[in-house]
Design a protein around this motif. Structure first.
Motif, PDB file in Angstrom:
ATOM      1  N   VAL A 144       0.836  -1.208   0.000  1.00  0.00           N
ATOM      2  CA  VAL A 144       0.000   0.000   0.000  1.00  0.00           C
ATOM      3  C   VAL A 144       0.875   1.264   0.000  1.00  0.00           C
ATOM      4  N   VAL A 145       1.963   1.200   0.719  1.00  0.00           N
ATOM      5  CA  VAL A 145       2.843   2.372   0.835  1.00  0.00           C
ATOM      6  C   VAL A 145       3.467   2.722  -0.518  1.00  0.00           C
ATOM      7  N   ARG A 146       3.812   1.700  -1.269  1.00  0.00           N
ATOM      8  CA  ARG A 146       4.387   1.924  -2.603  1.00  0.00           C
ATOM      9  C   ARG A 146       3.320   2.390  -3.594  1.00  0.00           C
ATOM     10  N   VAL A 147       2.177   1.698  -3.573  1.00  0.00           N
ATOM     11  CA  VAL A 147       1.130   2.008  -4.553  1.00  0.00           C
ATOM     12  C   VAL A 147       0.605   3.433  -4.358  1.00  0.00           C
ATOM     13  N   HIS A 148       0.538   3.870  -3.097  1.00  0.00           N
ATOM     14  CA  HIS A 148       0.010   5.210  -2.818  1.00  0.00           C
ATOM     15  C   HIS A 148       1.106   6.248  -2.608  1.00  0.00           C
ATOM     16  N   ASN A 149       2.329   5.889  -2.905  1.00  0.00           N
ATOM     17  CA  ASN A 149       3.447   6.838  -2.741  1.00  0.00           C
ATOM     18  C   ASN A 149       3.467   7.486  -1.365  1.00  0.00           C
ATOM     19  N   LEU A 150       3.237   6.678  -0.335  1.00  0.00           N
ATOM     20  CA  LEU A 150       3.209   7.257   1.018  1.00  0.00           C
ATOM     21  C   LEU A 150       4.607   7.638   1.474  1.00  0.00           C
ATOM     22  N   VAL A 151       5.599   7.009   0.876  1.00  0.00           N
ATOM     23  CA  VAL A 151       6.990   7.454   1.042  1.00  0.00           C
ATOM     24  C   VAL A 151       7.606   7.390  -0.361  1.00  0.00           C
ATOM     25  N   GLY A 152       8.765   8.020  -0.516  1.00  0.00           N
ATOM     26  CA  GLY A 152       9.396   8.037  -1.834  1.00  0.00           C
ATOM     27  C   GLY A 152       9.974   6.668  -2.198  1.00  0.00           C
ATOM     28  N   GLU A 153      10.213   6.481  -3.496  1.00  0.00           N
ATOM     29  CA  GLU A 153      10.787   5.222  -3.971  1.00  0.00           C
ATOM     30  C   GLU A 153      12.145   4.960  -3.324  1.00  0.00           C
ATOM     31  N   ASP A 154      12.899   6.060  -3.087  1.00  0.00           N
ATOM     32  CA  ASP A 154      14.213   5.888  -2.447  1.00  0.00           C
ATOM     33  C   ASP A 154      14.077   5.196  -1.087  1.00  0.00           C
ATOM     34  N   VAL A 155      12.923   5.385  -0.429  1.00  0.00           N
ATOM     35  CA  VAL A 155      12.717   4.760   0.889  1.00  0.00           C
ATOM     36  C   VAL A 155      12.170   3.334   0.736  1.00  0.00           C
TER      37      VAL A 155
END
Ligand code: ADP
Length: 286
Positions: A144-155
């Motif tokens: 969910v965090v990736r799909v919704h960009n809740l943090v950046g890809e770098d994280v």
């Protein structure tokens, strides 16, 4: 008999969810997919659950004297309506609630957010002798965090390695992790969401946000595929369980757990007292 783990295990780099038919029944014993499949599965899962209960008691007993750090974790991930709750109900039906530590993970609280993403996970792990069940997990932090960009890809992109390290460290400390993705089809999810809307006793399970998540189906499948391929390790393999057919799903997860316990093969501890002497004393007394 084939080991279901070999049939369902994710081989890193190799697994494409689109190639796994959610209605399929891999590894099912010959002749069980017929019209009595549901009843067969109910009976079989109840029987396996009794075996799991016997293992659970031994595991609990062996940890009582601090003799082992062994513990088991069933970790379930799925798209909405994937059947996590139903699976837990079915496979733990015979187990003692006192030996189970079941935890569901929702959006992190403010306190949880102030720590690293594994902080709340570590706190929720089963202690020695316990069987843990995770309904969602640290994998949400690459889903969910990736799909919704809740943090950046770098994280989030760093998290696969962090997860692998974490799980390897726990495995070395006695944790057997059974990671299962319940794989349902988009069509089945629609049926199940409709069933929730059509049944007032199921409305509490429905959340209008589910439709937003559904519209991101492909993004989620991609995120799942990456998590499965990058985090299926020798210490903690992933299993993809086709889950459109509930009777197969329950049988498959129960069977995976049975294999995990059989490998641990917990034993009752030897008493640290003289049984015969205690018996004699008891008989002599009133
Ligand atoms: P479930 O759908 O598992 O029955 P809920 O309806 O309470 O339970 O949903 C839990 C929600 O929490 C899901 O939408 C899930 O994506 C979200 N969630 C879990 N972990 C995280 C996380 N680390 N960050 C953000 N959201 C999360």
């Amino acid at each position: 008999m084939t080991d279901l783990r070999d049939v369902l295990r994710v081989r890193p780099g190799d697994t494409r969810l689109a190639d796994v038919d959610p209605r399929s029944t891999p590894g099912l014993p010959e002749g069980r997919a017929g019209k009595h499949a549901k009843q067969w599965s109910r009976d079989e899962v109840a029987a396996i659950s009794q075996e799991l209960a016997a293992y659970q008691e031994k595991l609990f007993a062996s940890a009582k004297e601090g003799a082992t750090t062994k513990r088991v974790l069933l970790l379930l991930q799925a798209m909405d309506c994937g059947g996590k709750d139903g699976t837990v109900r079915a496979v733990t039906q015979g187990l003692s609630p006192a030996g189970i530590k079941a935890v569901s993970f929702g959006p992190p609280t403010d306190e949880e957010r102030s720590h690293d993403f594994l902080w709340r996970i570590r706190r929720a792990l089963p202690g020695a002798g316990y069987v843990g069940v995770f309904n969602r997990s640290h994998y949400e932090d690459v889903l969910v965090v990736r799909v919704h960009n809740l943090v950046g890809e770098d994280v989030w992109s760093q998290r696969y390695d962090l997860i692998n390290e974490f799980e390897a460290e726990q495995a070395a400390d006695g944790l057997t992790i059974v990671k299962v993705m319940l794989h349902i089809s988009r069509a089945e999810q629609k049926e199940r969401l409709l069933a929730r809307l059509d049944d007032p006793t199921k409305h509490w399970k429905y959340n209008p946000g589910d439709l937003t998540e559904r519209s991101l189906w492909d993004e989620y499948q991609q995120a799942y595929e990456d998590a499965l391929n990058r985090c299926s390790t020798a210490a903690a393999p992933w299993y993809v369980v086709p889950a459109d057919r509930k009777w197969y799903r329950n049988w498959a997860v129960a069977t995976l757990l049975r294999h995990a316990f059989a490998d641990i093969d917990p034993q009752y501890p030897q008493p640290d007292f003289d049984v015969a002497a205690e018996r004699a004393k008891l008989l002599e007394a009133d």
